[in-house]
Enzyme design. Structure first.
Site, PDB file in Angstrom:
ATOM      1  N   TYR A  48      96.237  87.354   8.566  1.00  0.00           N
ATOM      2  CA  TYR A  48      96.305  86.751   9.902  1.00  0.00           C
ATOM      3  C   TYR A  48      97.287  85.565   9.938  1.00  0.00           C
ATOM      4  O   TYR A  48      97.591  85.039  11.001  1.00  0.00           O
ATOM      5  CB  TYR A  48      94.916  86.321  10.391  1.00  0.00           C
ATOM      6  N   LYS A  77      89.673  88.166   3.751  1.00  0.00           N
ATOM      7  CA  LYS A  77      89.966  89.555   3.344  1.00  0.00           C
ATOM      8  C   LYS A  77      91.222  89.640   2.481  1.00  0.00           C
ATOM      9  O   LYS A  77      92.206  88.938   2.744  1.00  0.00           O
ATOM     10  CB  LYS A  77      90.143  90.442   4.586  1.00  0.00           C
ATOM     11  N   HIS A 110      90.420  94.642   2.815  1.00  0.00           N
ATOM     12  CA  HIS A 110      90.717  94.769   4.247  1.00  0.00           C
ATOM     13  C   HIS A 110      90.861  96.231   4.694  1.00  0.00           C
ATOM     14  O   HIS A 110      90.362  96.618   5.750  1.00  0.00           O
ATOM     15  CB  HIS A 110      91.998  93.981   4.564  1.00  0.00           C
TER      16      HIS A 110
HETATM   17  P1  NDP Z   1      88.167  91.333  20.473  1.00  0.00           P
HETATM   18  O1  NDP Z   1      87.515  92.603  20.834  1.00  0.00           O
HETATM   19  O2  NDP Z   1      87.374  90.221  19.915  1.00  0.00           O
HETATM   20  O3  NDP Z   1      88.981  90.837  21.748  1.00  0.00           O
HETATM   21  C1  NDP Z   1      89.744  89.659  21.741  1.00  0.00           C
HETATM   22  C2  NDP Z   1      90.384  89.529  23.122  1.00  0.00           C
HETATM   23  O4  NDP Z   1      89.376  89.388  24.117  1.00  0.00           O
HETATM   24  C3  NDP Z   1      91.318  88.359  23.290  1.00  0.00           C
HETATM   25  O5  NDP Z   1      92.341  88.766  24.149  1.00  0.00           O
HETATM   26  C4  NDP Z   1      90.439  87.318  23.983  1.00  0.00           C
HETATM   27  O6  NDP Z   1      91.243  86.449  24.748  1.00  0.00           O
HETATM   28  C5  NDP Z   1      89.584  88.185  24.868  1.00  0.00           C
HETATM   29  N1  NDP Z   1      88.258  87.623  25.146  1.00  0.00           N
HETATM   30  C6  NDP Z   1      87.489  86.839  24.361  1.00  0.00           C
HETATM   31  N2  NDP Z   1      86.307  86.584  24.937  1.00  0.00           N
HETATM   32  C7  NDP Z   1      86.321  87.209  26.138  1.00  0.00           C
HETATM   33  C8  NDP Z   1      85.384  87.325  27.182  1.00  0.00           C
HETATM   34  N3  NDP Z   1      84.201  86.717  27.131  1.00  0.00           N
HETATM   35  N4  NDP Z   1      85.733  88.051  28.275  1.00  0.00           N
HETATM   36  C9  NDP Z   1      86.943  88.669  28.345  1.00  0.00           C
HETATM   37  N5  NDP Z   1      87.874  88.601  27.373  1.00  0.00           N
HETATM   38  C10 NDP Z   1      87.552  87.883  26.268  1.00  0.00           C
HETATM   39  O7  NDP Z   1      89.398  91.720  19.512  1.00  0.00           O
HETATM   40  P2  NDP Z   1      89.867  91.562  18.022  1.00  0.00           P
HETATM   41  O8  NDP Z   1      90.606  92.802  17.738  1.00  0.00           O
HETATM   42  O9  NDP Z   1      90.531  90.262  17.841  1.00  0.00           O
HETATM   43  O10 NDP Z   1      88.539  91.608  17.129  1.00  0.00           O
HETATM   44  C11 NDP Z   1      87.759  90.479  16.823  1.00  0.00           C
HETATM   45  C12 NDP Z   1      87.942  90.026  15.387  1.00  0.00           C
HETATM   46  O11 NDP Z   1      87.573  91.040  14.480  1.00  0.00           O
HETATM   47  C13 NDP Z   1      89.397  89.730  14.997  1.00  0.00           C
HETATM   48  O12 NDP Z   1      89.910  88.574  15.583  1.00  0.00           O
HETATM   49  C14 NDP Z   1      89.286  89.737  13.502  1.00  0.00           C
HETATM   50  O13 NDP Z   1      88.717  88.524  13.038  1.00  0.00           O
HETATM   51  C15 NDP Z   1      88.363  90.923  13.282  1.00  0.00           C
HETATM   52  N6  NDP Z   1      89.101  92.195  13.101  1.00  0.00           N
HETATM   53  C16 NDP Z   1      89.080  92.789  11.863  1.00  0.00           C
HETATM   54  C17 NDP Z   1      89.769  93.936  11.625  1.00  0.00           C
HETATM   55  C18 NDP Z   1      89.721  94.569  10.284  1.00  0.00           C
HETATM   56  O14 NDP Z   1      90.580  95.432  10.002  1.00  0.00           O
HETATM   57  N7  NDP Z   1      88.776  94.209   9.442  1.00  0.00           N
HETATM   58  C19 NDP Z   1      90.563  94.610  12.672  1.00  0.00           C
HETATM   59  C20 NDP Z   1      90.471  93.964  13.956  1.00  0.00           C
HETATM   60  C21 NDP Z   1      89.756  92.808  14.144  1.00  0.00           C
HETATM   61  P3  NDP Z   1      91.248  84.840  24.514  1.00  0.00           P
HETATM   62  O15 NDP Z   1      91.532  84.589  23.078  1.00  0.00           O
HETATM   63  O16 NDP Z   1      92.348  84.387  25.417  1.00  0.00           O
HETATM   64  O17 NDP Z   1      89.889  84.371  24.938  1.00  0.00           O
HETATM   65  C1  1BO Z   2      96.523  95.593  10.740  1.00  0.00           C
HETATM   66  C2  1BO Z   2      95.512  94.846  11.570  1.00  0.00           C
HETATM   67  C3  1BO Z   2      94.496  94.115  10.774  1.00  0.00           C
HETATM   68  C4  1BO Z   2      93.516  93.426  11.635  1.00  0.00           C
HETATM   69  O1  1BO Z   2      92.431  92.931  10.881  1.00  0.00           O
END
Ligand code: NDP
Ligand code: 1BO
Length: 316
Positions: A48, A77, A110
């Site tokens: 990240y 991770k 990861h």
């Molecule tokens: P999310 O599903 O958490 O969505 C994040 C988005 O939603 C941002 O645009 C945020 O905007 C918006 N948001 C936040 N709160 C609200 C709300 N209450 N109402 C409407 N919109 C909202 O997406 P992620 O893909 O980021 O997943 C969460 C976390 O999971 C990641 O950040 C990461 O830490 C982890 N992850 C791990 C992965 C892996 O491979 N292990 C892959 C993907 C994610 P804003 O910031 O402007 O509020």
């Molecule tokens: C390649 C995307 C990873 C998010 O955790």
């Protein structure tokens, strides 16, 4: 605060803050705000590229007395370019240095993917290392060694199918504590939930809000946003909650950890409110009907060259 019980009895805060896509200049304040309002779990990753800023926020939060190290759960991770036996501990040590911590609460592999050192995302077949050279079980054994050395309290995996978990567990003799995977109403994965429960592997739901801010990055502009889906909005109005809170409460209700990302102070507070949202069977039935086996992260960024393909990557 709701907790999950891991396979050795450890209690992990079920609700946490995601930090993927949080820009370095935004994530410091997001982590400080989250801790101030009551978050006790922060989800990080080397890839990240913001662990230094998360680490500054943690250090300042400890110094300000907002939270103690013992009260906070920090996950990070291992990126796919450091899977070899002699690379894992060095990668973890680098995350610890950036996060200004002596030990992680949870360290995850990861992806079940092996890249050449220094590769972030592959652009050609030569960016991969063959799994036969660096098998997942070698990486898993090296991760367990980091736990034995006290660098992580718990170790686990992410983006693993049940069959990959079974394979590494049988090869090494220890089952991962956690599998962090994509889970939300469009991708409910009931079979994976049942298989992980039967192996004693806890689950963390990533992208619980449907990851709207990764849509452009992955060319995924189609479809209704989960927070705008009429069913989610109906449940929200029945519960006196917001759509985001309903999505998070749904994940907590299924017994998974949930890690929504936000850098917006009012949404950071709003999302924590999901802990108080109680769903009933009518809500559960309505949301169950939304399952479409639809991934926001379909892993297609790995399908460069011949090592991985869409047919087999998620197949059990
Ligand atoms: P999310 O599903 O958490 O969505 C994040 C988005 O939603 C941002 O645009 C945020 O905007 C918006 N948001 C936040 N709160 C609200 C709300 N209450 N109402 C409407 N919109 C909202 O997406 P992620 O893909 O980021 O997943 C969460 C976390 O999971 C990641 O950040 C990461 O830490 C982890 N992850 C791990 C992965 C892996 O491979 N292990 C892959 C993907 C994610 P804003 O910031 O402007 O509020
Ligand atoms: C390649 C995307 C990873 C998010 O955790």
């Amino acid at each position: 605060m709701k907790t999950l019980t891991l396979h050795d009895g450890t209690q992990m805060p079920a609700f946490g803050l995601g930090t993927w896509k949080s820009k370095p200049d935004e994530v410091y304040q997001a982590v400080r705000t989250a801790i101030e309002v009551g978050y006790r779990h922060i989800d990080c990753a080397a890839v990240y590229q913001n662990e230094t800023d998360v680490g500054r926020a943690l250090s300042d939060a400890f110094a300000a007395g907002d939270v103690t190290r013992e009260e906070l759960w920090v996950t990070s991770k291992l990126w796919n370019d450091a899977h070899a036996q002699d690379e894992v501990q060095a990668a973890l040590t680098e995350s610890l240095r950036k996060l200004q911590l002596d030990r992680l609460d949870l360290y995850l592999m990861h992806w079940p993917i092996v890249l050449q050192p220094g590769v972030y995302l592959p652009r050609s077949a030569s960016d991969f290392r063959p799994l036969s050279d660096v098998p997942l079980e070698t990486t898993w054994a090296a991760m367990l060694e980091t736990a034995e050395r006290g660098l992580a309290r718990q170790v686990g995996v992410s983006n693993f199918t049940a069959s990959k978990i079974k394979k590494v567990s049988e090869a090494v003799g220890v089952t991962p504590a956690m599998n962090q995977v994509e889970l939300h109403p469009y991708l409910q994965q009931p079979k994976l939930l049942a298989a992980c429960a039967s192996m004693g592997v806890a689950l963390t739901a990533y992208s619980p809000l449907g990851s709207p801010d990764s849509a452009t990055m992955f060319g995924r502009e189609d479809g209704v946003r989960l927070t705008e889906h009429p069913t989610i909005q109906e449940v929200a109005s029945r519960r006196g909650a917001t759509p985001g809170q309903v999505l998070i409460a749904w994940g907590l209700d299924r017994g998974t950890a949930v890690i929504p990302k936000s850098v917006n102070p009012s949404r950071i507070k709003e999302n924590l409110g999901a802990e108080d949202v109680v769903l009933d069977d009518e809500d559960r039935t309505a949301i169950a009907a939304l399952n479409a086996d639809r991934r926001m992260l379909d892993a297609s960024f790995w399908f460069v060259g011949d090592d991985y393909d869409a047919e087999s990557f998620w197949a059990e």
